[in-house]
Write an enzyme that holds these catalytic residues in place. Structure first.
Site, PDB file in Angstrom:
ATOM      1  N   GLY A  92       0.888  -1.027  -0.040  1.00  0.00           N
ATOM      2  CA  GLY A  92      -0.048  -0.268  -0.090  1.00  0.00           C
ATOM      3  C   GLY A  92       1.123   1.195  -0.265  1.00  0.00           C
ATOM      4  N   SER A 124       5.736  -5.242  -1.614  1.00  0.00           N
ATOM      5  CA  SER A 124       5.617  -4.121  -1.944  1.00  0.00           C
ATOM      6  C   SER A 124       5.999  -3.206  -0.799  1.00  0.00           C
ATOM      7  CB  SER A 124       4.440  -3.145  -2.312  1.00  0.00           C
ATOM      8  OG  SER A 124       3.874  -2.750  -3.125  1.00  0.00           O
ATOM      9  N   ALA A 125       5.423  -1.958   0.010  1.00  0.00           N
ATOM     10  CA  ALA A 125       5.337  -1.071   0.798  1.00  0.00           C
ATOM     11  C   ALA A 125       6.198  -2.448   2.619  1.00  0.00           C
ATOM     12  CB  ALA A 125       4.856  -0.481   1.751  1.00  0.00           C
ATOM     13  N   HIS A 161       8.527  -3.056  -7.514  1.00  0.00           N
ATOM     14  CA  HIS A 161       7.585  -3.063  -8.522  1.00  0.00           C
ATOM     15  C   HIS A 161       8.875  -2.288  -9.687  1.00  0.00           C
ATOM     16  CE1 HIS A 161       3.990  -3.778  -7.219  1.00  0.00           C
ATOM     17  NE2 HIS A 161       4.307  -2.626  -5.627  1.00  0.00           N
ATOM     18  N   GLU A 196       8.216  -6.840 -10.776  1.00  0.00           N
ATOM     19  CA  GLU A 196       7.256  -7.636  -9.654  1.00  0.00           C
ATOM     20  C   GLU A 196       7.320  -8.928 -10.393  1.00  0.00           C
ATOM     21  OE1 GLU A 196       3.585  -5.370 -11.924  1.00  0.00           O
ATOM     22  OE2 GLU A 196       3.907  -3.954  -9.970  1.00  0.00           O
TER      23      GLU A 196
END
Length: 239
Positions: A92, A124-125, A161, A196
């Site tokens: 997020g 991700s985060a 990403h 990714e």
């Protein structure tokens, strides 16, 4: 102290895959079969609620037989982390994630759990958060996180990403340009750029890429390509 066990995923999807679909084999292989429940940190969610995020992750991980409980349901999130069999931190907005985790006292709680060998999975985060700082996130700084210092479970930075090159007609900087800027200001800090679908797994002193075709290592003023399943254990000593 036990060395952290980490599975840091660049993303929750790859191409048109289902949510966490590419990650399921990696998570299955990473977690001990005795782990039946994971504590989930949903604090990177901004445009949707924590209940919804918990349900989405629980549904995605159900094929593994893994129960998921979000820390937002606990009066003492740090205590929930301290008792966890495994810790999962979703993606997020990295700035919102770090701010909320700092406010909840979860940074020292997760560091302590990782030092005991409790497995940590983040995408991700959640992957950015395992680094010394969040300075190589791609996210907009929508809030003041109270400082950029993060968990420091690895000694280098990750850029999730990662996409190489520029889109046609785009006149802004590419991801390579931005990471070159980071290197110019922070020459001693390596950055692992993960496309990714890629992941990094840590088991004690061992660091290995998983399905990281197109990954780059930014260090010593240059960017070098890495093999998709390269052993990058030397990074921990260099960072």
């Amino acid at each position: 102290m036990t060395s952290p066990r980490l599975l840091l995923l660049s993303s929750s999807r790859k191409g048109a895959s289902g949510y966490l679909e590419p990650a399921l084999p990696m998570i299955r292989d990473f977690l001990d079969p005795t782990v039946r429940e994971a504590v989930f940190v949903p604090y990177a969610a901004v445009s949707f609620g924590f209940d919804d995020y918990e349900a989405k992750v629980a549904d995605a991980l159900a094929p593994l037989g893994l129960a998921v409980r979000s820390v937002h349901r606990d009066a003492d999130p740090a205590a929930a982390v301290a008792a966890a069999q495994a810790i999962i931190v979703g993606g997020g907005n990295t700035f919102a994630l770090l701010r909320r985790m700092r406010d909840a006292g979860l940074l020292p709680a997760i560091r302590a759990a990782a030092a005991r060998g409790v497995p940590y999975v983040g995408w991700s985060a959640g992957g950015n958060l395992a680094c010394p700082t969040i300075r190589t996130t791609n996210d907009m700084p929508i809030c003041d996180p109270g400082g950029f210092d993060a968990l420091g479970l690895v000694g280098f930075q990750i850029n999730p990403h990662f996409v190489s090159g520029k889109l046609p007609g785009h006149n802004g900087e590419s991801r390579e340009d931005r990471l070159a800027e980071f290197m110019a200001i922070n020459p001693a800090t390596p950055v692992l750029a993960l496309p990714e679908g890629a992941a990094l797994r840590r088991e004690g002193p061992s660091l290995r890429l998983i399905d990281a075709d197109g990954a780059l290592l930014f260090a010593n003023g240059k960017a070098a390509p890495l093999a998709a399943n390269a052993d990058v254990s030397a990074l921990q000593a260099e960072g």
